[in-house]
Design a protein around this motif. Structure first.
Motif, short mmCIF file in Angstrom:
data_model
loop_
_atom_site.label_atom_id
_atom_site.label_comp_id
_atom_site.label_asym_id
_atom_site.label_seq_id
_atom_site.Cartn_x
_atom_site.Cartn_y
_atom_site.Cartn_z
N TYR A 1 7.44 14.01 0.95
CA TYR A 1 6.81 14.21 1.26
C TYR A 1 5.05 14.70 1.50
O TYR A 1 4.32 14.25 1.99
N SER A 2 4.97 14.86 -0.24
CA SER A 2 3.58 15.73 -0.64
C SER A 2 2.92 13.74 0.13
O SER A 2 1.49 14.09 0.80
N LEU A 3 3.01 12.45 0.01
CA LEU A 3 2.76 11.03 -0.08
C LEU A 3 2.47 11.32 1.92
O LEU A 3 1.66 11.23 2.52
N ALA A 4 3.43 11.59 2.17
CA ALA A 4 3.38 11.17 3.71
C ALA A 4 3.16 12.18 4.74
O ALA A 4 2.09 11.76 5.01
N LEU B 1 13.00 1.48 0.38
CA LEU B 1 12.57 2.42 1.57
C LEU B 1 11.28 3.39 1.51
O LEU B 1 10.42 2.90 2.49
N ILE B 2 10.51 3.02 1.28
CA ILE B 2 9.24 4.07 0.82
C ILE B 2 8.35 3.09 1.27
O ILE B 2 7.43 3.00 1.97
N GLY B 3 8.16 1.27 1.03
CA GLY B 3 7.25 0.94 1.25
C GLY B 3 7.68 0.19 2.74
O GLY B 3 6.65 0.35 3.88
N ALA C 1 0.79 -1.50 -0.36
CA ALA C 1 0.13 0.27 -0.06
C ALA C 1 0.48 1.00 -0.14
O ALA C 1 0.41 1.77 -0.56
N GLY C 2 2.02 1.37 0.63
CA GLY C 2 3.23 2.34 0.52
C GLY C 2 3.53 2.75 -0.19
O GLY C 2 3.98 3.74 -0.43
N ILE C 3 3.63 2.33 -1.33
CA ILE C 3 4.00 2.34 -2.82
C ILE C 3 2.81 2.07 -4.15
O ILE C 3 2.77 2.51 -5.46
N ASP C 4 1.80 2.33 -2.71
CA ASP C 4 0.49 2.28 -4.32
C ASP C 4 0.06 3.17 -4.61
O ASP C 4 -0.79 3.82 -3.92
N SER C 5 0.58 4.04 -5.35
CA SER C 5 0.23 5.67 -5.36
C SER C 5 0.49 6.28 -6.38
O SER C 5 2.00 6.10 -7.26
N PHE C 6 -0.49 7.08 -7.90
CA PHE C 6 0.42 7.55 -8.97
C PHE C 6 1.33 8.18 -8.94
O PHE C 6 1.71 8.57 -9.91
N ALA C 7 1.38 9.27 -7.61
CA ALA C 7 2.53 10.43 -7.85
C ALA C 7 3.48 9.73 -7.58
O ALA C 7 4.84 10.39 -8.43
#
Length: 432
Positions: free
Chosen positions: A163-166, A286-288, A53-59
């Motif tokens: 940062y936008s995601l976080a 790292l992001i995930g 889920a952590g890397i499931d982002s279009f951005a």
């Protein structure tokens, strides 16, 4: 503080001390902490779900595009033309090559969005040139290392996307525009510090470098500089999203490097693609892993506990901001920017918002804090890349780094205490 939190911190620190890669350390620490409260199968399943889920982002799709464009720019002749442009502007001033180095790093960072890429591409040209002119080797490396961090603030910047995601969805376009003035401020203060050091140490350059005319430097750099206006202008005007801008940056960099400058051959592309895939895989892991740890911290109500603890220390906003800045500076010395942003944004952003700080302002302050960590031991990745390129040691760099560190800290204080530095341009353009 509960058992889950203590176990999370203890396992993470132990793994870091024995040099386990940080993404693996974050994942294992999170799993160990979760195993303290639930059975093995649901714990492993939960970690896998949160990582996915952590890397499931279009951005986040913008990140591999900007990574690839950074590799293309680094080897495609763009760095040399930006150096010529900077040389034409300030090359004739006292300490001119130091100023050229800083401006070129800022410009390259504004195109590639990578501090490591700027250190490699600009440092590979400028450090030997400054050595030849009689500047001290350690000073030349220190200038390159600190100036390269401006690319974290000046867009396009991968860490601003993270940062936008976080932060729960702060506008990427607004973050990109907000980074310009702080990035330029850092560059100007670094230039002032470099000139001070050159004058204080009595450095006398040989002045044998071949200067180029302003028109020659400008027109040679126009195709490279156009990428800034193409990417950022397109986002602001609504022509495309940041992710689409990343794809356009790749196409334009490919056109410049292969078609116009012809410094990358077709047979070189598979190796560049391999490097970009490796870097993207590391960043995404790292992001995930960081997203999984961030979820666990939130589940254990750590952000609320830390927020309450900070606000109970004092009701003085300046003191609380000082504590936050000191905490981030310490974090930046031993943790990579991506996990630091993903883990500590949910913890510290609520405190900042309680003080009346906007998420946009906090984000720029946080990135500037962590950028200083990139050139600070023991983990500073840009510092070690710079030492390798400059063939010098961290110990030798300490003295010339001191005025440059002070310049960055002054910039941090100004950005923290003067919100307009971050918010004026996005407000002017109607992005916030």
């Amino acid at each position: 503080m509960g058992l889950t939190t203590l176990l999370l911190i203890a396992v993470f620190l132990i793994l870091l001390l024995i040099n386990v890669p940080i993404a693996i350390a974050i994942g294992l620490a999170t799993l160990a902490a979760l195993l303290a409260s639930i059975d093995a199968l649901p714990a492993v399943t939960t970690i896998a779900q949160r990582l996915s889920a952590g890397i499931d982002s279009f951005a986040l799709l913008a990140i591999p595009f900007f990574i690839l464009s950074g590799y293309l720019m680094g080897q495609g002749g763009i760095a040399r033309r930006l150096i010529d442009f900077a040389l034409a502007i300030v090359g004739r001033l006292p300490g001119g090559l130091a100023l050229v180095n800083i401006i070129a790093c800022a410009l390259f960072g504004a195109i590639s969005g990578s501090a490591v890429a700027a250190t490699s591409a600009i440092g590979g040209f400028m450090i030997p040139a400054m050595n030849k002119e009689g500047y001290p080797k350690a000073f030349n490396t220190a200038v390159t290392v600190t100036a390269s961090t401006t690319g974290m603030l000046i867009p396009p910047s991968n860490i601003l996307i993270v940062y936008s995601l976080a932060s729960g969805g702060v506008s990427i376009a607004a973050l990109f525009i907000a980074g310009y003035l702080p990035g330029i401020l850092v560059a100007l203060l670094l230039m002032a510090a470099a000139l001070f050091y050159v004058k204080r140490m009595g450095i006398k350059p040989r002045a044998s470098v071949v200067l180029v005319s302003l028109s020659q430097g400008f027109f040679g750099a126009i195709p490279s500089l156009l990428l800034i206006f193409l990417v950022i202008g397109g986002i602001i005007l609504g022509w495309f999203t940041p992710t689409e801008a990343g794809a356009i940056a790749v196409l334009y960099s490919l056109l410049l490097s292969v078609g116009i400058y012809r410094e990358i051959r077709i047979k070189d592309l598979p190796e560049l693609l391999r490097k970009s895939v490796n870097t993207t895989a590391i960043v995404m892991l790292l992001i995930g892993a960081s997203a999984a740890m961030s979820w666990l911290l939130s589940y254990a109500t750590i952000p609320q506990q830390i927020s309450a603890a900070l606000l109970s220390v004092t009701d003085n906003e300046t003191v609380i901001l000082l504590i936050i800045n000191l905490l981030l500076l310490v974090i930046g010395t031993f943790m990579d920017m991506t996990p630091a942003v993903l883990i500590f944004t949910p913890i510290l952003l609520p405190v900042a918002e309680t003080l009346g700080m906007s998420p946009l302002h906090f984000g720029i302050m946080m990135i500037l804090n962590l950028s200083i960590g990139l050139c600070t031991p023991p983990v500073g990745s840009v510092l070690f890349v710079g030492c390798s390129i400059g063939k010098t040691s961290i110990a030798d760099m300490l003295k010339p780094m001191l005025p440059l560190y002070i310049a960055m800290l002054v910039a941090l204080a100004l950005v923290t205490l003067v919100p307009a530095i971050s918010e004026w341009l996005p407000t002017l353009l109607g992005l916030i």
